[in-house]
Design a protein around this motif. Structure first.
Motif, PDB file in Angstrom:
ATOM      1  N   GLN A 157       1.103  -1.451  -0.076  1.00 24.34           N
ATOM      2  CA  GLN A 157       0.276   0.222   0.292  1.00 24.34           C
ATOM      3  C   GLN A 157       0.419   1.230  -0.439  1.00 24.34           C
ATOM      4  O   GLN A 157       1.595   1.766   0.141  1.00 24.34           O
ATOM      5  N   VAL A 158       0.766   2.674  -0.861  1.00 23.10           N
ATOM      6  CA  VAL A 158       1.418   3.545  -1.171  1.00 23.10           C
ATOM      7  C   VAL A 158      -0.120   4.632  -0.711  1.00 23.10           C
ATOM      8  O   VAL A 158      -0.882   4.962  -1.217  1.00 23.10           O
ATOM      9  N   GLN A 159       0.622   5.420   0.090  1.00 24.25           N
ATOM     10  CA  GLN A 159      -0.240   6.481   0.705  1.00 24.25           C
ATOM     11  C   GLN A 159       0.624   7.623   0.109  1.00 24.25           C
ATOM     12  O   GLN A 159       1.483   8.101  -0.217  1.00 24.25           O
ATOM     13  N   LEU A 160      -0.336   8.423  -0.625  1.00 21.71           N
ATOM     14  CA  LEU A 160       1.015   9.851  -1.660  1.00 21.71           C
ATOM     15  C   LEU A 160      -0.629  10.889  -0.979  1.00 21.71           C
ATOM     16  O   LEU A 160      -1.392  11.120  -1.144  1.00 21.71           O
ATOM     17  N   VAL A 161       0.226  12.443  -0.800  1.00 22.43           N
ATOM     18  CA  VAL A 161      -0.855  13.799  -0.001  1.00 22.43           C
ATOM     19  C   VAL A 161      -0.265  14.541  -1.018  1.00 22.43           C
ATOM     20  O   VAL A 161       0.845  14.976  -1.301  1.00 22.43           O
ATOM     21  N   GLU A 162      -0.513  15.386  -1.446  1.00 22.66           N
ATOM     22  CA  GLU A 162      -0.875  16.373  -2.665  1.00 22.66           C
ATOM     23  C   GLU A 162      -1.280  17.399  -1.895  1.00 22.66           C
ATOM     24  O   GLU A 162      -2.527  17.546  -1.110  1.00 22.66           O
ATOM     25  N   SER A 163      -0.435  18.722  -2.085  1.00 25.09           N
ATOM     26  CA  SER A 163      -0.600  19.843  -1.480  1.00 25.09           C
ATOM     27  C   SER A 163      -0.618  20.824  -2.501  1.00 25.09           C
ATOM     28  O   SER A 163       0.278  20.339  -3.341  1.00 25.09           O
ATOM     29  N   GLY A 164      -0.292  21.922  -2.723  1.00 24.11           N
ATOM     30  CA  GLY A 164      -0.191  22.742  -3.072  1.00 24.11           C
ATOM     31  C   GLY A 164      -1.362  23.736  -3.888  1.00 24.11           C
ATOM     32  O   GLY A 164      -1.413  25.185  -4.823  1.00 24.11           O
ATOM     33  N   GLY A 165      -2.849  23.195  -3.971  1.00 27.26           N
ATOM     34  CA  GLY A 165      -3.695  23.872  -4.408  1.00 27.26           C
ATOM     35  C   GLY A 165      -4.516  25.169  -4.248  1.00 27.26           C
ATOM     36  O   GLY A 165      -3.511  24.824  -3.232  1.00 27.26           O
ATOM     37  N   GLY A 166      -5.493  25.954  -5.168  1.00 31.54           N
ATOM     38  CA  GLY A 166      -5.745  26.512  -4.230  1.00 31.54           C
ATOM     39  C   GLY A 166      -6.422  27.858  -5.454  1.00 31.54           C
ATOM     40  O   GLY A 166      -6.660  27.447  -6.973  1.00 31.54           O
ATOM     41  N   LEU A 175       0.706  28.043 -10.321  1.00 30.52           N
ATOM     42  CA  LEU A 175       1.637  27.346  -8.985  1.00 30.52           C
ATOM     43  C   LEU A 175       1.672  25.944  -8.945  1.00 30.52           C
ATOM     44  O   LEU A 175       1.762  25.792 -10.353  1.00 30.52           O
ATOM     45  N   ARG A 176       2.269  26.086  -7.873  1.00 33.17           N
ATOM     46  CA  ARG A 176       3.281  23.657  -7.935  1.00 33.17           C
ATOM     47  C   ARG A 176       2.505  23.053  -6.512  1.00 33.17           C
ATOM     48  O   ARG A 176       2.278  23.668  -5.340  1.00 33.17           O
ATOM     49  N   LEU A 177       2.293  21.803  -7.438  1.00 27.81           N
ATOM     50  CA  LEU A 177       1.432  20.823  -6.377  1.00 27.81           C
ATOM     51  C   LEU A 177       2.707  20.254  -6.061  1.00 27.81           C
ATOM     52  O   LEU A 177       3.225  19.859  -7.016  1.00 27.81           O
ATOM     53  N   SER A 178       2.488  19.769  -5.250  1.00 24.39           N
ATOM     54  CA  SER A 178       3.924  18.808  -4.650  1.00 24.39           C
ATOM     55  C   SER A 178       2.604  17.653  -4.312  1.00 24.39           C
ATOM     56  O   SER A 178       1.747  17.058  -4.084  1.00 24.39           O
ATOM     57  N   CYS A 179       3.136  16.314  -4.138  1.00 24.41           N
ATOM     58  CA  CYS A 179       2.506  14.395  -4.093  1.00 24.41           C
ATOM     59  C   CYS A 179       3.802  14.006  -3.268  1.00 24.41           C
ATOM     60  O   CYS A 179       4.731  13.518  -4.134  1.00 24.41           O
ATOM     61  N   ALA A 180       3.290  14.016  -1.992  1.00 26.04           N
ATOM     62  CA  ALA A 180       4.518  13.024  -0.819  1.00 26.04           C
ATOM     63  C   ALA A 180       3.327  11.187  -1.349  1.00 26.04           C
ATOM     64  O   ALA A 180       2.712  11.522  -0.655  1.00 26.04           O
ATOM     65  N   ALA A 181       5.204  10.842  -1.661  1.00 28.00           N
ATOM     66  CA  ALA A 181       5.087   9.364  -1.618  1.00 28.00           C
ATOM     67  C   ALA A 181       5.391   8.355  -0.355  1.00 28.00           C
ATOM     68  O   ALA A 181       6.423   9.360   0.476  1.00 28.00           O
ATOM     69  N   SER A 182       4.818   7.531   0.388  1.00 27.99           N
ATOM     70  CA  SER A 182       4.910   6.941   2.023  1.00 27.99           C
ATOM     71  C   SER A 182       5.569   6.479   1.874  1.00 27.99           C
ATOM     72  O   SER A 182       6.413   5.122   2.387  1.00 27.99           O
ATOM     73  N   ARG A 183       6.610   5.388   0.039  1.00 30.69           N
ATOM     74  CA  ARG A 183       7.800   4.783   0.116  1.00 30.69           C
ATOM     75  C   ARG A 183       8.440   5.584  -0.835  1.00 30.69           C
ATOM     76  O   ARG A 183       8.221   6.695  -1.468  1.00 30.69           O
TER      77      ARG A 183
END
Length: 117
Positions: free
Chosen positions: A1-10, A18-26
């Motif tokens: 399983q992989v969790q992805l957390v996006e940020s940077g929208g607006g 804008l710059r979007l980011s996506c951080a993965a848990s692995r």
């Protein structure tokens, strides 16, 4: 399983960035493709840009020259730099992590991008 957390929208004005980011848990350093997709109301989800762990990138025609996908393997993060934004770029943007072997994909929760004056 992989969790992805996006940020940077607006909310941004036309022509803005804008710059979007996506951080993965692995680790994202090998055997994967990471992509950014978007879905506007009433429309199907569509691929915006993709980045392979081998170093290749690809873009949808409607963002070529305006958006740039990049990754930082040390941070397990992929980015989408969006410049010259247009109202038609308004959508929920989703990050996908997909392993090549086996072929298995994981999605983030999405981040809203609204381009409006």
């Amino acid at each position: 399983q992989v969790q992805l957390v996006e940020s940077g929208g607006g909310l941004v004005q036309p022509g803005g960035s804008l710059r979007l980011s996506c951080a993965a848990s692995r680790s994202i350093s090998s055997n994967n493709v990471m992509g950014w997709y978007r879905q506007a109301p009433g429309k199907q989800r569509e691929l915006v840009a993709a980045s392979t762990s081998g170093g290749s990138t690809s873009y949808a025609d409607f963002v070529k020259g305006r958006f740039t996908i990049s990754r930082d393997n040390a941070k397990n993060t992929v980015y989408l730099q969006m410049n010259s934004l247009k109202p038609e770029d308004t959508a929920v943007y989703y990050c996908q992590f997909r392993t090549v072997i086996p072929n298995r994909g994981y999605w983030g929760q999405g981040t809203q991008v609204t381009v409006s004056s």
